[in-house]
Design a protein around this motif. Structure first.
Motif, PDB file in Angstrom:
ATOM      1  N   VAL A  15      79.532   1.331  96.839  1.00 19.10           N
ATOM      2  CA  VAL A  15      79.074   0.027  96.349  1.00 19.10           C
ATOM      3  C   VAL A  15      78.556  -0.840  97.501  1.00 19.10           C
ATOM      4  O   VAL A  15      77.718  -1.716  97.305  1.00 19.10           O
ATOM      5  CB  VAL A  15      80.210  -0.671  95.549  1.00 19.10           C
ATOM      6  CG1 VAL A  15      81.357  -1.076  96.480  1.00 19.10           C
ATOM      7  CG2 VAL A  15      79.693  -1.883  94.778  1.00 19.10           C
ATOM      8  N   TYR A  16      79.037  -0.567  98.698  1.00 17.76           N
ATOM      9  CA  TYR A  16      78.547  -1.281  99.880  1.00 17.76           C
ATOM     10  C   TYR A  16      77.032  -1.113 100.026  1.00 17.76           C
ATOM     11  O   TYR A  16      76.299  -2.087 100.233  1.00 17.76           O
ATOM     12  CB  TYR A  16      79.282  -0.750 101.114  1.00 17.76           C
ATOM     13  CG  TYR A  16      78.744  -1.238 102.438  1.00 17.76           C
ATOM     14  CD1 TYR A  16      79.150  -2.476 102.944  1.00 17.76           C
ATOM     15  CD2 TYR A  16      77.853  -0.471 103.195  1.00 17.76           C
ATOM     16  CE1 TYR A  16      78.663  -2.934 104.165  1.00 17.76           C
ATOM     17  CE2 TYR A  16      77.366  -0.925 104.399  1.00 17.76           C
ATOM     18  CZ  TYR A  16      77.772  -2.152 104.880  1.00 17.76           C
ATOM     19  OH  TYR A  16      77.286  -2.599 106.078  1.00 17.76           O
ATOM     20  N   ASP A  17      76.567   0.127  99.917  1.00 18.15           N
ATOM     21  CA  ASP A  17      75.121   0.390 100.036  1.00 18.15           C
ATOM     22  C   ASP A  17      74.341  -0.298  98.921  1.00 18.15           C
ATOM     23  O   ASP A  17      73.215  -0.744  99.127  1.00 18.15           O
ATOM     24  CB  ASP A  17      74.863   1.897 100.001  1.00 18.15           C
ATOM     25  CG  ASP A  17      75.588   2.607 101.131  1.00 18.15           C
ATOM     26  OD1 ASP A  17      75.061   2.609 102.250  1.00 18.15           O
ATOM     27  OD2 ASP A  17      76.696   3.121 100.904  1.00 18.15           O
ATOM     28  N   VAL A  18      74.956  -0.365  97.748  1.00 18.71           N
ATOM     29  CA  VAL A  18      74.289  -1.011  96.613  1.00 18.71           C
ATOM     30  C   VAL A  18      74.167  -2.519  96.860  1.00 18.71           C
ATOM     31  O   VAL A  18      73.112  -3.113  96.641  1.00 18.71           O
ATOM     32  CB  VAL A  18      75.048  -0.713  95.300  1.00 18.71           C
ATOM     33  CG1 VAL A  18      74.527  -1.571  94.160  1.00 18.71           C
ATOM     34  CG2 VAL A  18      74.941   0.768  94.957  1.00 18.71           C
ATOM     35  N   LEU A  19      75.228  -3.135  97.369  1.00 14.97           N
ATOM     36  CA  LEU A  19      75.191  -4.582  97.627  1.00 14.97           C
ATOM     37  C   LEU A  19      74.187  -4.917  98.725  1.00 14.97           C
ATOM     38  O   LEU A  19      73.546  -5.962  98.694  1.00 14.97           O
ATOM     39  CB  LEU A  19      76.582  -5.101  98.011  1.00 14.97           C
ATOM     40  CG  LEU A  19      77.606  -5.125  96.872  1.00 14.97           C
ATOM     41  CD1 LEU A  19      78.993  -5.487  97.394  1.00 14.97           C
ATOM     42  CD2 LEU A  19      77.180  -6.107  95.782  1.00 14.97           C
ATOM     43  N   LEU A  20      74.047  -4.027  99.698  1.00  8.27           N
ATOM     44  CA  LEU A  20      73.086  -4.276 100.775  1.00  8.27           C
ATOM     45  C   LEU A  20      71.698  -3.726 100.440  1.00  8.27           C
ATOM     46  O   LEU A  20      70.799  -3.729 101.265  1.00  8.27           O
ATOM     47  CB  LEU A  20      73.599  -3.713 102.094  1.00  8.27           C
ATOM     48  CG  LEU A  20      74.841  -4.433 102.614  1.00  8.27           C
ATOM     49  CD1 LEU A  20      75.282  -3.876 103.952  1.00  8.27           C
ATOM     50  CD2 LEU A  20      74.628  -5.940 102.730  1.00  8.27           C
ATOM     51  N   GLU A  21      71.569  -3.214  99.233  1.00  8.50           N
ATOM     52  CA  GLU A  21      70.290  -2.749  98.690  1.00  8.50           C
ATOM     53  C   GLU A  21      69.678  -1.599  99.501  1.00  8.50           C
ATOM     54  O   GLU A  21      68.463  -1.485  99.606  1.00  8.50           O
ATOM     55  CB  GLU A  21      69.308  -3.918  98.519  1.00  8.50           C
ATOM     56  CG  GLU A  21      69.823  -4.904  97.479  1.00  8.50           C
ATOM     57  CD  GLU A  21      68.903  -6.097  97.227  1.00  8.50           C
ATOM     58  OE1 GLU A  21      67.992  -6.331  98.037  1.00  8.50           O
ATOM     59  OE2 GLU A  21      69.109  -6.777  96.212  1.00  8.50           O
ATOM     60  N   SER A  22      70.545  -0.756 100.058  1.00  7.21           N
ATOM     61  CA  SER A  22      70.031   0.462 100.692  1.00  7.21           C
ATOM     62  C   SER A  22      70.203   1.666  99.771  1.00  7.21           C
ATOM     63  O   SER A  22      69.794   2.778 100.116  1.00  7.21           O
ATOM     64  CB  SER A  22      70.706   0.706 102.043  1.00  7.21           C
ATOM     65  OG  SER A  22      72.094   0.846 101.873  1.00  7.21           O
ATOM     66  N   ALA A  23      70.810   1.450  98.587  1.00  5.59           N
ATOM     67  CA  ALA A  23      70.893   2.526  97.587  1.00  5.59           C
ATOM     68  C   ALA A  23      70.970   1.904  96.200  1.00  5.59           C
ATOM     69  O   ALA A  23      71.393   0.751  96.043  1.00  5.59           O
ATOM     70  CB  ALA A  23      72.127   3.386  97.827  1.00  5.59           C
ATOM     71  N   SER A  24      70.546   2.681  95.199  1.00  6.50           N
ATOM     72  CA  SER A  24      70.699   2.229  93.810  1.00  6.50           C
ATOM     73  C   SER A  24      72.032   2.758  93.275  1.00  6.50           C
ATOM     74  O   SER A  24      72.651   3.646  93.885  1.00  6.50           O
ATOM     75  CB  SER A  24      69.561   2.780  92.954  1.00  6.50           C
ATOM     76  OG  SER A  24      69.683   4.186  92.867  1.00  6.50           O
TER      77      SER A  24
END
Ligand code: ADP
Ligand code: MG
Length: 256
Positions: free
Chosen positions: A60-69
């Protein structure tokens, strides 16, 4: 379109994660498509769903930083019966990193939009604080499920959460409402718990869920096997109560 719920209470150890994973498993059991979003850096909902938080390529970290969907970062838990957008210690850093960014409290909401049609329910397990992470959860949700123990200070602790929900409702998310208060770890032999339970009902009326989750050791044992109690021991009283609760949620949602 998915209905999105936060499981929130700023107190720790009140049963948020247990409620999230067992409600998810109960909903899956009655045929609902479910995504669990773990917003707590402790990653208990992740581990309790059978996903190893130390071995995740994305979270979810990557999702919040918009580096992953979400589509890229989620994993399916075969045994639990639902999808998980996991969390681990990395998420603790997001709190600080988000402060600098625009739309910081709407990142999760934006990400969920892309998977809205894939699920009937999205359940967000919040950390024990009213932080930027919790705010992302509250901004994303249609409603909040509040697990609580029927203890002496229960009502007092509730007012901070109710005020936060009111503020988010007024300023950030007009959809947001308290769906209900869930009495958890309930022991009917304890007179005080019965009294507080009655108090809750007279204060909050039908905002108190009919289902009561008993204190049940099988629910506490299940996480060490990487399973929700509902899957670990389906015949236990705790598991049965959560399946009942899942059915009650399905009914409430059809009335929303
Ligand atoms: P939170 O996420 O709010 O911090 P947890 O769901 O992790 O709370 O629950 C705190 C502790 O209480 C955990 O050890 C959990 O296994 C235990 N627990 C939660 N619900 C029950 C229950 N109904 N009966 C027995 N133990 C429970
Ligand atoms: Mg927790």
């Amino acid at each position: 379109m998915a209905k999105i719920f936060c499981v929130a209470n700023q107190k720790g150890g009140v049963g948020k994660t247990t409620t999230t994973v067992n409600l998810a498993a109960g909903l899956a059991k009655v045929g609902q498509r479910v995504l669990v979003v773990d917003l707590d850096p402790q990653g208990n909902a992740t581990m309790g769903s059978g996903i190893d938080k130390r071995a995740m390529a994305m979270s979810v970290y990557d999702v919040l930083l918009e580096s992953a969907s979400i589509l890229e970062a989620k994993q399916h838990s075969e045994r639990a019966g639902y999808d998980v957008l996991g969390a681990n210690r990395e998420l603790a850093g997001a709190e600080v990193e988000l402060v600098e960014l625009e739309r910081r409290e709407r990142r999760l909401k934006q990400a969920i939009k892309a998977v809205h049609a894939d699920y009937d329910f999205v359940l967000i397990d919040c950390p024990p604080s009213l932080s930027m992470l919790t705010l992302n959860g509250l901004c994303s949700a249609h409603g909040v499920v509040v697990p609580m123990q029927c203890e002496y200070f229960a009502l007092e602790g509730l007012s901070d959460l109710v005020n936060t929900i009111k503020q988010v409702h007024a300023n950030l998310n007009p959809d947001l409402q308290i769906i209900g208060l869930l009495r958890v770890m309930f022991d009917p032999r304890i007179t005080l718990q019965q009294q507080v339970s009655e108090q809750l009902k007279s204060h909050f009326g039908d905002k108190v869920f009919d289902t009561v989750i008993p204190r049940n050791v099988r629910l506490a044992e299940a996480p060490s096997y990487g399973l929700p109690g509902v899957v670990f021991d389906p015949s236990s009283r705790g598991a049965q109560a959560f399946v009942e609760f899942a059915k009650e949620m399905v009914q409430r949602v059809t009335r929303m």
